[in-house]
Scaffold this active site. Structure first.
Site, PDB file in Angstrom:
ATOM      1  N   TYR A 167      86.547   9.043  65.745  1.00  0.00           N
ATOM      2  CA  TYR A 167      85.096   9.238  65.659  1.00  0.00           C
ATOM      3  C   TYR A 167      84.722  10.319  64.643  1.00  0.00           C
ATOM      4  CZ  TYR A 167      80.315  10.586  66.762  1.00  0.00           C
ATOM      5  OH  TYR A 167      78.983  10.930  66.650  1.00  0.00           O
ATOM      6  N   LYS A 171      82.693   9.842  61.022  1.00  0.00           N
ATOM      7  CA  LYS A 171      81.411  10.480  60.683  1.00  0.00           C
ATOM      8  C   LYS A 171      81.536  11.249  59.363  1.00  0.00           C
ATOM      9  CE  LYS A 171      78.157  10.062  62.878  1.00  0.00           C
ATOM     10  NZ  LYS A 171      77.203   8.909  62.926  1.00  0.00           N
TER      11      LYS A 171
HETATM   12  N1  LIG Z   1      74.843  11.798  71.186  1.00  0.00           N
HETATM   13  C1  LIG Z   1      75.143  12.883  70.517  1.00  0.00           C
HETATM   14  O1  LIG Z   1      75.310  13.983  71.098  1.00  0.00           O
HETATM   15  C2  LIG Z   1      75.266  12.832  69.022  1.00  0.00           C
HETATM   16  C3  LIG Z   1      75.113  11.652  68.292  1.00  0.00           C
HETATM   17  N2  LIG Z   1      75.230  11.674  66.927  1.00  0.00           N
HETATM   18  C4  LIG Z   1      75.043  10.459  66.132  1.00  0.00           C
HETATM   19  O2  LIG Z   1      73.743   9.970  66.386  1.00  0.00           O
HETATM   20  C5  LIG Z   1      73.711   8.557  66.276  1.00  0.00           C
HETATM   21  C6  LIG Z   1      73.095   7.977  67.530  1.00  0.00           C
HETATM   22  O3  LIG Z   1      73.871   8.366  68.636  1.00  0.00           O
HETATM   23  P1  LIG Z   1      73.395   8.100  70.125  1.00  0.00           P
HETATM   24  O4  LIG Z   1      71.965   7.733  70.128  1.00  0.00           O
HETATM   25  O5  LIG Z   1      73.872   9.209  70.958  1.00  0.00           O
HETATM   26  O6  LIG Z   1      74.280   6.831  70.468  1.00  0.00           O
HETATM   27  P2  LIG Z   1      73.861   5.488  71.180  1.00  0.00           P
HETATM   28  O7  LIG Z   1      75.117   4.764  71.491  1.00  0.00           O
HETATM   29  O8  LIG Z   1      72.916   5.747  72.304  1.00  0.00           O
HETATM   30  O9  LIG Z   1      73.064   4.738  70.041  1.00  0.00           O
HETATM   31  C7  LIG Z   1      73.698   4.074  68.995  1.00  0.00           C
HETATM   32  C8  LIG Z   1      72.966   2.774  68.758  1.00  0.00           C
HETATM   33  O10 LIG Z   1      73.612   2.100  67.687  1.00  0.00           O
HETATM   34  C9  LIG Z   1      73.718   0.740  68.031  1.00  0.00           C
HETATM   35  N3  LIG Z   1      74.851   0.119  67.369  1.00  0.00           N
HETATM   36  C10 LIG Z   1      76.161   0.338  67.616  1.00  0.00           C
HETATM   37  N4  LIG Z   1      76.899  -0.457  66.860  1.00  0.00           N
HETATM   38  C11 LIG Z   1      76.048  -1.186  66.099  1.00  0.00           C
HETATM   39  C12 LIG Z   1      76.217  -2.192  65.130  1.00  0.00           C
HETATM   40  N5  LIG Z   1      77.430  -2.651  64.787  1.00  0.00           N
HETATM   41  N6  LIG Z   1      75.127  -2.711  64.543  1.00  0.00           N
HETATM   42  C13 LIG Z   1      73.891  -2.293  64.903  1.00  0.00           C
HETATM   43  N7  LIG Z   1      73.668  -1.369  65.826  1.00  0.00           N
HETATM   44  C14 LIG Z   1      74.733  -0.824  66.418  1.00  0.00           C
HETATM   45  C15 LIG Z   1      73.902   0.719  69.536  1.00  0.00           C
HETATM   46  O11 LIG Z   1      73.556  -0.537  70.088  1.00  0.00           O
HETATM   47  C16 LIG Z   1      73.001   1.859  69.981  1.00  0.00           C
HETATM   48  O12 LIG Z   1      71.721   1.376  70.310  1.00  0.00           O
HETATM   49  C17 LIG Z   1      75.152   8.120  66.048  1.00  0.00           C
HETATM   50  O13 LIG Z   1      75.325   7.828  64.678  1.00  0.00           O
HETATM   51  C18 LIG Z   1      75.982   9.319  66.448  1.00  0.00           C
HETATM   52  O14 LIG Z   1      77.164   9.387  65.723  1.00  0.00           O
HETATM   53  C19 LIG Z   1      75.469  12.823  66.257  1.00  0.00           C
HETATM   54  C20 LIG Z   1      75.639  13.994  66.918  1.00  0.00           C
HETATM   55  C21 LIG Z   1      75.553  14.098  68.350  1.00  0.00           C
HETATM   56  C1  LIG Z   2      84.940  18.039  81.911  1.00  0.00           C
HETATM   57  C2  LIG Z   2      84.463  19.217  81.167  1.00  0.00           C
HETATM   58  C3  LIG Z   2      83.876  20.193  82.127  1.00  0.00           C
HETATM   59  C4  LIG Z   2      83.488  18.958  80.112  1.00  0.00           C
HETATM   60  C5  LIG Z   2      83.801  17.824  79.168  1.00  0.00           C
HETATM   61  C6  LIG Z   2      82.661  17.762  78.252  1.00  0.00           C
HETATM   62  C7  LIG Z   2      82.798  16.731  77.128  1.00  0.00           C
HETATM   63  C8  LIG Z   2      82.676  15.346  77.695  1.00  0.00           C
HETATM   64  C9  LIG Z   2      81.752  17.032  76.076  1.00  0.00           C
HETATM   65  C10 LIG Z   2      82.006  18.429  75.483  1.00  0.00           C
HETATM   66  C11 LIG Z   2      81.528  18.402  74.049  1.00  0.00           C
HETATM   67  C12 LIG Z   2      80.855  17.060  73.914  1.00  0.00           C
HETATM   68  C13 LIG Z   2      80.708  16.484  72.498  1.00  0.00           C
HETATM   69  C14 LIG Z   2      79.977  17.437  71.574  1.00  0.00           C
HETATM   70  O1  LIG Z   2      78.715  17.793  72.111  1.00  0.00           O
HETATM   71  C15 LIG Z   2      79.815  16.901  70.195  1.00  0.00           C
HETATM   72  C16 LIG Z   2      79.503  15.469  70.077  1.00  0.00           C
HETATM   73  C17 LIG Z   2      78.964  15.057  68.906  1.00  0.00           C
HETATM   74  C18 LIG Z   2      78.743  13.705  68.625  1.00  0.00           C
HETATM   75  O2  LIG Z   2      78.462  13.342  67.495  1.00  0.00           O
HETATM   76  C19 LIG Z   2      78.897  12.691  69.699  1.00  0.00           C
HETATM   77  C20 LIG Z   2      79.021  13.274  71.073  1.00  0.00           C
HETATM   78  C21 LIG Z   2      79.927  14.497  71.111  1.00  0.00           C
HETATM   79  C22 LIG Z   2      81.325  14.015  70.693  1.00  0.00           C
HETATM   80  C23 LIG Z   2      79.957  15.125  72.531  1.00  0.00           C
HETATM   81  C24 LIG Z   2      80.625  14.183  73.563  1.00  0.00           C
HETATM   82  C25 LIG Z   2      80.874  14.832  74.924  1.00  0.00           C
HETATM   83  C26 LIG Z   2      81.664  16.134  74.828  1.00  0.00           C
HETATM   84  C27 LIG Z   2      83.052  15.829  74.319  1.00  0.00           C
END
Ligand SMILES: NC(=O)C1=CN([C@@H]2O[C@H](COP(=O)(O)OP(=O)(O)OC[C@H]3O[C@@H](n4cnc5c(N)ncnc54)[C@H](O)[C@@H]3O)[C@@H](O)[C@H]2O)C=CC1
Ligand SMILES: CC(C)CCC[C@@H](C)[C@H]1CC[C@H]2[C@@H]3[C@H](O)CC4=CC(=O)CC[C@]4(C)[C@H]3CC[C@]12C
Length: 392
Positions: A167, A171
């Site tokens: 992952y 990214k």
């Molecule tokens: N959740 C987090 O803490 C973080 C997320 N991100 C990034 O933010 C973006 C969104 O993440 P989230 O909303 O948390 O994830 P999510 O899984 O809720 O949303 C991702 C969306 O992309 C869609 N998707 C996946 N594969 C696809 C494909 N082949 N074609 C079209 N759509 C597709 C999914 O159906 C989903 O609706 C991602 O790029 C992730 O890497 C970055 C930093 C932190």
């Molecule tokens: C069991 C323990 C008490 C806690 C485990 C926590 C983990 C599941 C999460 C700790 C850090 C998180 C990640 C972090 O916030 C950075 C991220 C960035 C992204 O782009 C996607 C999500 C994630 C990888 C996030 C996922 C959960 C943790 C690993």
């Protein structure tokens, strides 16, 4: 809503003329971006929401002045992407596979996150779309396997990282593609302008993992057991503020192309610097959850052993079942390595200020978690109700 620092919008150019495309618009972050665009982008004429799985909540969005066009498609299929991008002024490429648990084959992660991004770039070039905002991640930078802290770092902080996990590697690769694509000539001869936004751990309404921790704690009588030293800082940012950064970046790319083109920006707001667990307690505490211990209940070497055992079991059981425990050597490293950002680059380059202050971010997330208590019968395919669903 407590809005701090919302800039005045320029309405002098005669109204709604822009077409936006949001990939991954039905995911956790994507839904926040879609809703905020409709609220805060007065120049929007059409909003295309592209996702592998479309949410039924989209239907309710079409009553306003903006045409919301749901597009079911796959970023790995270039023909789907070209069709969606054609005629769009701006693309917000949010779609991606988030997996640090070994649930998805690394090849699939690469195909979606890297090839999918390449498809979006090529579609922009081919169809003449000039502005692309990419959702990267702090994971493109670190933390690294040596456990070096990234303490309140910024976009210029030197940090040694070799990506071993699919992952974060994907990214970082996708971000590089987006940044390198800045300046490429698109159809019609004008240059493509790109930038990349790097959220830390996002929380807010729709954050499934927060809900999982809440439900897990409910099963143990309302208790969580401390595993991470409270001194380890983990960066968190509210989904509404990340969404606002996307809206602003997309809006300003045109007029500030020289400054913003080819740049990366960490996403930040006023969420407090805390350990992953202590931050979760800011949300779960008001929901009635308590945490046991002021220090980790297990010594680090035991946690490491447990994580390694989980990884071994995952490998052993792979032919029979995909075993994906929350806790593995990589998530242990992520949660026990300080990684926080302190920067004002987005403010300087495109005037970003968090639109929600911390109390608002917290209260909104708490209300959402509490509303899940009243959650009726489960939805099909294990889906959770969405942020704006009626009755919640
Ligand atoms: N959740 C987090 O803490 C973080 C997320 N991100 C990034 O933010 C973006 C969104 O993440 P989230 O909303 O948390 O994830 P999510 O899984 O809720 O949303 C991702 C969306 O992309 C869609 N998707 C996946 N594969 C696809 C494909 N082949 N074609 C079209 N759509 C597709 C999914 O159906 C989903 O609706 C991602 O790029 C992730 O890497 C970055 C930093 C932190
Ligand atoms: C069991 C323990 C008490 C806690 C485990 C926590 C983990 C599941 C999460 C700790 C850090 C998180 C990640 C972090 O916030 C950075 C991220 C960035 C992204 O782009 C996607 C999500 C994630 C990888 C996030 C996922 C959960 C943790 C690993």
């Amino acid at each position: 809503m407590h809005v701090c620092g919302t800039p005045q919008l320029d309405m002098t150019d005669g109204g709604r003329d822009l077409v936006y495309l949001v990939t991954g618009g039905c995911g956790f972050l994507g839904e926040h971006v879609v809703r905020l665009l409709l609220e805060q982008e007065p120049r929007l004429r059409e909003l295309r929401v592209f996702d592998l799985h479309l949410g039924s909540w989209l239907e309710a969005l079409n009553s306003g002045p903006v045409q919301v066009t749901p597009i079911q498609g796959d970023v790995t299929r270039s023909e789907d992407v070209v069709a969606a991008v054609a005629g769009a002024d701006v693309v917000l490429h949010i779609a991606g596979l988030v997996d640090v648990w070994g649930l998805v084959d690394p090849e699939v992660i690469y195909r979606v996150n890297v090839k999918g991004t390449q498809n979006v770039i090529e579609a922009c070039v081919q169809t003449g779309t000039r502005f692309l905002v990419y959702t990267s991640s702090m994971e493109a930078v670190g933390p690294n396997s040596k456990g070096h802290p990234f303490y309140r770092g910024n976009e210029d902080t030197h940090y040694e990282v070799v990506h071993t996990q699919p992952y974060p590697r994907s990214k970082a690769q996708a971000e590089r593609l987006v940044i390198e694509a800045n300046g490429r000539k698109v159809r019609g001869g004008l240059p493509l302008v790109t930038c990349s936004l790097r959220p830390t751990g996002i929380y807010g309404e729709g954050h499934q993992l927060m809900l999982d921790f809440y439900r897990g704690a409910q099963r143990t009588g309302g208790w969580l057991f401390r595993a991470i030293p409270p001194s380890v800082e983990h960066g968190r940012v509210y989904a509404g503020n990340v969404a606002w950064m996307h809206v602003l970046a997309a809006r300003e790319l045109g007029s500030r192309a020289t400054t913003m083109g080819g740049q990366v920006y960490f996403c930040y707001d006023n969420s407090p610097y805390k350990s992953y667990e202590d931050f979760n307690m800011e949300i779960l505490g008001p929901c009635g959850i308590r945490i046991l211990g002021t220090r980790p209940l297990l010594p680090y070497f035991l946690l490491f052993l447990l994580a390694t055992l989980n990884a071994f079991l995952q490998w052993l059981l792979r032919p029979l079942v995909v075993y994906t425990p929350l806790f593995n050597p990589y998530t242990l490293a992520l949660s026990t390595t300080t990684f926080t950002v302190q920067t004002d680059k987005a403010q300087k380059h495109f005037g970003y200020q968090p639109i929600y202050d911390w109390e608002d971010c917290r209260d909104r997330t708490v209300s959402w978690i509490k509303s899940r208590k009243r959650c009726p019968a489960p939805l099909p395919h294990g889906q959770e109700p969405k942020v704006g669903d009626p009755g919640l």
